[in-house]
Design a protein around this motif. Structure first.
Motif, short mmCIF file in Angstrom:
data_model
loop_
_atom_site.label_atom_id
_atom_site.label_comp_id
_atom_site.label_asym_id
_atom_site.label_seq_id
_atom_site.Cartn_x
_atom_site.Cartn_y
_atom_site.Cartn_z
N CYS A 148 14.43 48.18 58.68
CA CYS A 148 13.10 47.61 58.48
C CYS A 148 12.11 48.74 58.20
N CYS A 194 10.22 41.78 63.14
CA CYS A 194 8.84 41.66 62.64
C CYS A 194 8.75 40.87 61.33
N CYS A 253 13.66 41.43 58.52
CA CYS A 253 13.79 42.00 59.86
C CYS A 253 13.70 40.90 60.92
N CYS A 293 9.10 48.45 61.26
CA CYS A 293 9.33 48.72 62.69
C CYS A 293 10.58 49.56 62.91
ZN LIG Z 1 10.77 45.10 61.50
#
Ligand SMILES: [Zn+2]
Length: 277
Positions: free
Chosen positions: A137, A122, A119, A140
């Motif tokens: 992801c 994050c 991702c 998140c």
């Molecule tokens: Zn993420």
């Protein structure tokens, strides 16, 4: 590729014909059936039975009713003798356009997969979306779709002359149409005017959209225009080009090969101009 020829898909239908077109890559180069550049896409049922070791595969959809897969091959496993790797730009000049689009699609999906393992927000390991061509992801929720970078490509014309430029990256003597990426916040038309003004210093009158071409080097989409010259002397941006000149349509330099959108624009304009005069 006409709309009916290719039906994109993410999940292979259950009742699909088992033999398929395999758009395979070894170290980012397309794998073809030995030497057959004109009809080269491997078509078979089972890669491992052909002696091929596949790292990763994606169903792409149906082309003329047949399943298509993108696959990357294990670089350590080597290639059986009946296959060979080929240069993608050579394929562009020699393969029928519809087949080249499939090769380009396969290459872009494999590259997107490789470059979106994590991702961007994050850093977590991404998962595939259940139904769409997307990566999600798990932490998140950020979604990533295959990336496309739209570009404009323009043939600047002034009656029986066309403006062609030369990048220092080109092979010797080659001149081509002017091209550049569309910037965020810009319309396609603004991009044509800006790129031409930046690269060669001339201003344009009328723009005419002609054709688009997916350009998988690595993920561009070319939007092809013919533009009428309005005013200005050629002033070359030396960061982009080493030369640009007006060329009479009967005395052109070396130009890009058949299959490229640049060549389509040049041929289209000259044919139409000659038919009108
Ligand atoms: Zn993420």
């Amino acid at each position: 590729m006409s709309q009916s020829e290719f039906v994109p898909g993410v999940l292979a239908p259950a009742n699909i014909n088992k033999a398929a077109n395999w758009l395979m890559f070894l170290n980012d180069k397309p794998v073809i059936v030995g030497g057959q550049v004109k009809n080269p896409i491997p078509y078979f049922e089972n890669p491992s039975r052909m002696g091929l070791t596949i790292d990763n595969r994606f169903y792409l959809g149906l082309f003329r009713g047949e399943a298509c897969y993108a696959a990357s091959l294990d670089p350590l496993a080597g290639l059986p003798a009946e296959f060979t790797v080929c240069d993608m730009k050579l394929m562009l000049a020699q393969l029928p356009e519809a087949w080249f689009q499939l090769v380009g699609l396969a290459q872009q999906i494999l590259t997107w997969d490789r470059n979106h393992q994590y991702c961007g927000a994050c850093g977590s390991h991404t998962h595939f979306h259940a139904a769409d061509r997307a990566k999600v992801c798990p932490d998140c929720g950020l979604q990533n779709y295959p990336r496309l970078s739209p570009c404009i490509i323009t043939l600047v014309t002034n009656k029986d002359k066309v403006l062609l430029g030369r990048s220092p990256r080109f092979i010797p003597d080659l001149y081509s149409t002017l091209a550049g990426y569309i910037e965020p916040g810009e319309t396609v038309e603004q991009a044509v005017h800006r790129e031409v003004k930046e690269e060669v210093g001339v201003e344009l009158a009328k723009l005419e959209y002609v054709k688009s071409q997916p350009w998988p080097f690595p993920h561009s989409l070319m939007l092809g225009f013919i533009a009428e010259y309005q005013q200005g002397e050629i002033r070359v941006d030396e960061d982009e080009l080493e030369d640009a000149q007006w060329w009479h349509i009967d005395k052109l330099p070396l130009i890009p090969p058949q299959g490229t959108i640049s060549r389509v624009l040049i041929d289209f304009y000259i044919e139409r101009y000659k038919a009108r005069v």
